[in-house]
Design a protein around this motif. Structure first.
Motif, PDB file in Angstrom:
ATOM      1  N   GLU A 250       0.834  -1.208   0.000  1.00 51.67           N
ATOM      2  CA  GLU A 250       0.000   0.000   0.000  1.00 51.67           C
ATOM      3  C   GLU A 250       0.866   1.253   0.000  1.00 51.67           C
ATOM      4  N   LEU A 251       1.967   1.261   0.816  1.00 52.29           N
ATOM      5  CA  LEU A 251       2.856   2.422   0.842  1.00 52.29           C
ATOM      6  C   LEU A 251       3.502   2.650  -0.539  1.00 52.29           C
ATOM      7  N   GLU A 252       3.891   1.541  -1.155  1.00 51.92           N
ATOM      8  CA  GLU A 252       4.523   1.653  -2.476  1.00 51.92           C
ATOM      9  C   GLU A 252       3.543   2.228  -3.499  1.00 51.92           C
ATOM     10  N   ASN A 253       2.302   1.796  -3.471  1.00 54.55           N
ATOM     11  CA  ASN A 253       1.291   2.289  -4.404  1.00 54.55           C
ATOM     12  C   ASN A 253       1.025   3.776  -4.177  1.00 54.55           C
ATOM     13  N   GLU A 254       0.927   4.228  -2.936  1.00 54.51           N
ATOM     14  CA  GLU A 254       0.667   5.637  -2.640  1.00 54.51           C
ATOM     15  C   GLU A 254       1.862   6.505  -3.061  1.00 54.51           C
ATOM     16  N   TYR A 255       3.092   5.953  -2.882  1.00 55.00           N
ATOM     17  CA  TYR A 255       4.281   6.717  -3.291  1.00 55.00           C
ATOM     18  C   TYR A 255       4.314   6.869  -4.807  1.00 55.00           C
ATOM     19  N   GLN A 256       3.987   5.790  -5.524  1.00 56.93           N
ATOM     20  CA  GLN A 256       4.000   5.852  -6.987  1.00 56.93           C
ATOM     21  C   GLN A 256       2.902   6.792  -7.510  1.00 56.93           C
ATOM     22  N   ALA A 257       1.799   6.823  -6.771  1.00 58.88           N
ATOM     23  CA  ALA A 257       0.694   7.697  -7.209  1.00 58.88           C
ATOM     24  C   ALA A 257       0.939   9.151  -6.858  1.00 58.88           C
ATOM     25  N   GLY A 258       2.009   9.446  -6.128  1.00 53.15           N
ATOM     26  CA  GLY A 258       2.331  10.813  -5.767  1.00 53.15           C
ATOM     27  C   GLY A 258       1.639  11.310  -4.533  1.00 53.15           C
ATOM     28  N   ASN A 259       0.970  10.392  -3.796  1.00 54.63           N
ATOM     29  CA  ASN A 259       0.288  10.806  -2.572  1.00 54.63           C
ATOM     30  C   ASN A 259       1.265  10.981  -1.407  1.00 54.63           C
ATOM     31  N   LEU A 260       2.467  10.426  -1.502  1.00 52.03           N
ATOM     32  CA  LEU A 260       3.488  10.557  -0.467  1.00 52.03           C
ATOM     33  C   LEU A 260       4.767  11.065  -1.088  1.00 52.03           C
ATOM     34  N   ASP A 261       5.389  12.026  -0.409  1.00 58.34           N
ATOM     35  CA  ASP A 261       6.699  12.469  -0.900  1.00 58.34           C
ATOM     36  C   ASP A 261       7.764  11.505  -0.422  1.00 58.34           C
ATOM     37  N   GLN A 262       8.978  11.719  -0.874  1.00 54.46           N
ATOM     38  CA  GLN A 262      10.078  10.803  -0.586  1.00 54.46           C
ATOM     39  C   GLN A 262      10.352  10.715   0.918  1.00 54.46           C
ATOM     40  N   GLU A 263      10.302  11.839   1.600  1.00 58.09           N
ATOM     41  CA  GLU A 263      10.643  11.861   3.027  1.00 58.09           C
ATOM     42  C   GLU A 263       9.627  11.090   3.851  1.00 58.09           C
ATOM     43  N   ASN A 264       8.318  11.363   3.583  1.00 56.92           N
ATOM     44  CA  ASN A 264       7.279  10.662   4.340  1.00 56.92           C
ATOM     45  C   ASN A 264       7.273   9.168   4.022  1.00 56.92           C
ATOM     46  N   TYR A 265       7.494   8.875   2.734  1.00 55.16           N
ATOM     47  CA  TYR A 265       7.512   7.468   2.322  1.00 55.16           C
ATOM     48  C   TYR A 265       8.598   6.694   3.081  1.00 55.16           C
ATOM     49  N   GLN A 266       9.823   7.286   3.175  1.00 56.59           N
ATOM     50  CA  GLN A 266      10.931   6.628   3.868  1.00 56.59           C
ATOM     51  C   GLN A 266      10.647   6.464   5.358  1.00 56.59           C
ATOM     52  N   GLN A 267      10.035   7.507   5.956  1.00 55.49           N
ATOM     53  CA  GLN A 267       9.766   7.475   7.390  1.00 55.49           C
ATOM     54  C   GLN A 267       8.752   6.369   7.729  1.00 55.49           C
ATOM     55  N   LEU A 268       7.649   6.318   6.936  1.00 57.39           N
ATOM     56  CA  LEU A 268       6.615   5.299   7.183  1.00 57.39           C
ATOM     57  C   LEU A 268       7.161   3.882   6.950  1.00 57.39           C
ATOM     58  N   LYS A 269       8.020   3.749   5.939  1.00 52.39           N
ATOM     59  CA  LYS A 269       8.596   2.448   5.634  1.00 52.39           C
ATOM     60  C   LYS A 269       9.484   1.957   6.782  1.00 52.39           C
ATOM     61  N   GLU A 270      10.281   2.884   7.374  1.00 56.05           N
ATOM     62  CA  GLU A 270      11.155   2.504   8.487  1.00 56.05           C
ATOM     63  C   GLU A 270      10.350   2.146   9.744  1.00 56.05           C
ATOM     64  N   GLU A 271       9.251   2.927   9.986  1.00 50.42           N
ATOM     65  CA  GLU A 271       8.407   2.619  11.146  1.00 50.42           C
ATOM     66  C   GLU A 271       7.755   1.239  11.005  1.00 50.42           C
TER      67      GLU A 271
END
Length: 425
Positions: free
Chosen positions: A51-72
């Motif tokens: 789900e995180l990957e899909n939202e990042y590809q769709a542009g709903n998450l920027d790089q910083e938020n995507y990395q933070q959520l992935k690490e959590e």
């Protein structure tokens, strides 16, 4: 009874096995539950990462938020799921654990019952149980069931020979042979009992005395060498062994050695004042004195012993000067309502003692099983005997009370009895 014992034993063994085997298989169930939970956590992690990957590809998450959520998400996963190395090796460990559990369960199923039976044979008391059951059956047997008692006696003897330390069993065997009138075997059993109680002189002496008694019956009342040997063994351990003293008294009396008979029997009275046959022994002593033409001495202990009756005995003036002073006087007490029954108590005096006050109580008992204290009222009879015999004969002088007298602790004179008539044919 023994079948029931083994059924109970088997049930206890099964219960013991359950305590050993159940944790092994319940542990496997817990491990399976842990594995299922780990797999569910992994599936949830992968779904959330997709789900995180899909939202990042769709542009709903920027790089910083995507990395933070992935690490959590990865950190959360590390808390819920064990290390990768452990996860990789766990299936192999689980397989080995299952095989170990099966092996342990199989060994327990074989070892626990075998060990229980083996240890019971080493330390258990099955022979004692069988002996006890045989003894109980023998106790329940009566004189009419001779065949059954003979069989049970043989069984008890076989078990005692295999396990001879059961002293109670040897005593029971000896008494059983006596009831069966197998006196030789009874003497043998009592001698085996003597061997088992050698550390207790009095108990060993009693065993030899019982053996002497059995041999005395076997010899039909003769003091043969075997009887003498057993008596000597008993008295060497305990000079006051009552069975031996009793046999010596009987033998002396039968040979008209009344002084010796009195000496042996009086020793029993002194050594065993609670002897169950004390009344019969005293009667024998009185008879021996009578044969010697002497009056038996009366002790203070004989005079008063619990509830009783005190009666004054007088002689009618019609017989004054007619009766010799050495004529034997008997005073009898019988239970009221039982005319013709054996006396509960008997006192013996002489005509010279008249008039006399006589106390009848348990000290004058004829039998230990038939005491004056067990009656509420008694009938009284007094008789002067020409022959010195307690049985009534023609020519004896007698008197009786028609009304019963209460048995109490009061030692005062309860009634006066007058000897007022002479017995006829």
């Amino acid at each position: 009874m023994t079948d029931t014992f083994w059924i109970i034993a088997a049930a206890l063994i099964v219960l013991a096995l359950a305590f050993v085997v159940w944790p092994l298989f319940s542990h496997r169930t817990d491990r399976r539950q842990q594995t299922d939970l780990r797999n569910q956590n992994l599936m949830a992690y992968r779904s959330r990462m997709a789900e995180l990957e899909n939202e990042y590809q769709a542009g709903n998450l920027d790089q910083e938020n995507y990395q933070q959520l992935k690490e959590e998400l990865a950190g959360s996963m590390l808390d819920d799921v064990p290390d990768a190395d452990k996860t990789v090796t766990r299936p192999a460990v689980a397989g080995r654990g299952r095989r170990s559990s099966l092996v342990i369960a199989f060994v327990c199923l074989l070892l626990v019952p075998a060990a229980a039976i083996f240890l019971y044979q080493q330390w258990g008391a099955m022979d004692d149980l069988k002996q006890y059951l045989a003894m109980q059956e023998m106790t329940a047997s009566d004189g009419d069931r001779v065949e059954q008692m003979t069989r049970l006696t043989a069984q008890l003897r076989e078990r005692l020979e295999a396990k001879p330390e059961n002293t109670e069993g040897w005593a029971m065997l000896g008494r059983s042979y006596m009831r069966l009138e197998q006196f030789e075997d009874a003497a043998w059993a009592f001698e085996r009992l003597a061997e088992q109680v050698e550390d207790d002189d009095r108990a060993e002496a009693t065993a030899w005395g019982l053996s002497a008694q059995a041999l005395f019956f076997r010899s039909q009342g003769a003091l043969d060498p075997d009887v003498t040997r057993a008596i000597e063994k008993a008295r060497a351990l305990n000079p006051d062994e009552v069975n031996s003293l009793g046999l010596l008294g009987i033998s002396s009396f039968s040979q008209e050695n009344y002084e010796d008979a009195i000496r042996y029997w009086e020793r029993i009275v002194e050594a065993a004042p609670d002897h169950p046959q004390l009344g019969s022994i005293r009667q024998g002593i009185n008879e021996a004195y009578e044969r010697l033409g002497r009056d038996a001495p009366h002790t203070a202990e004989d005079a008063v012993s619990g509830p009783g009756v005190t009666v004054r005995i007088e002689l009618s003036e019609a017989f004054a000067g007619e009766i010799p002073d050495d004529t034997t006087l008997f005073v009898f007490a019988r239970k009221a309502g039982s005319q013709g029954s054996a006396p509960l108590a008997v006192a013996r005096l002489s005509a010279r003692d008249l008039p006399a006050e006589v106390r009848l109580d348990d000290g004058n008992a004829m039998s230990p099983d038939n005491r004056l204290s067990g009656a509420s009222e008694v009938l009284l009879v007094a008789r002067l005997s020409r022959s010195g015999n307690a049985m009534p004969q023609a020519g004896d002088w007698q008197g009786e009370l028609n009304d019963p007298v209460a048995v109490t602790d009061d030692e005062g004179v309860a009634a006066t009895l007058v000897i007022d008539h002479q017995l006829r044919n």
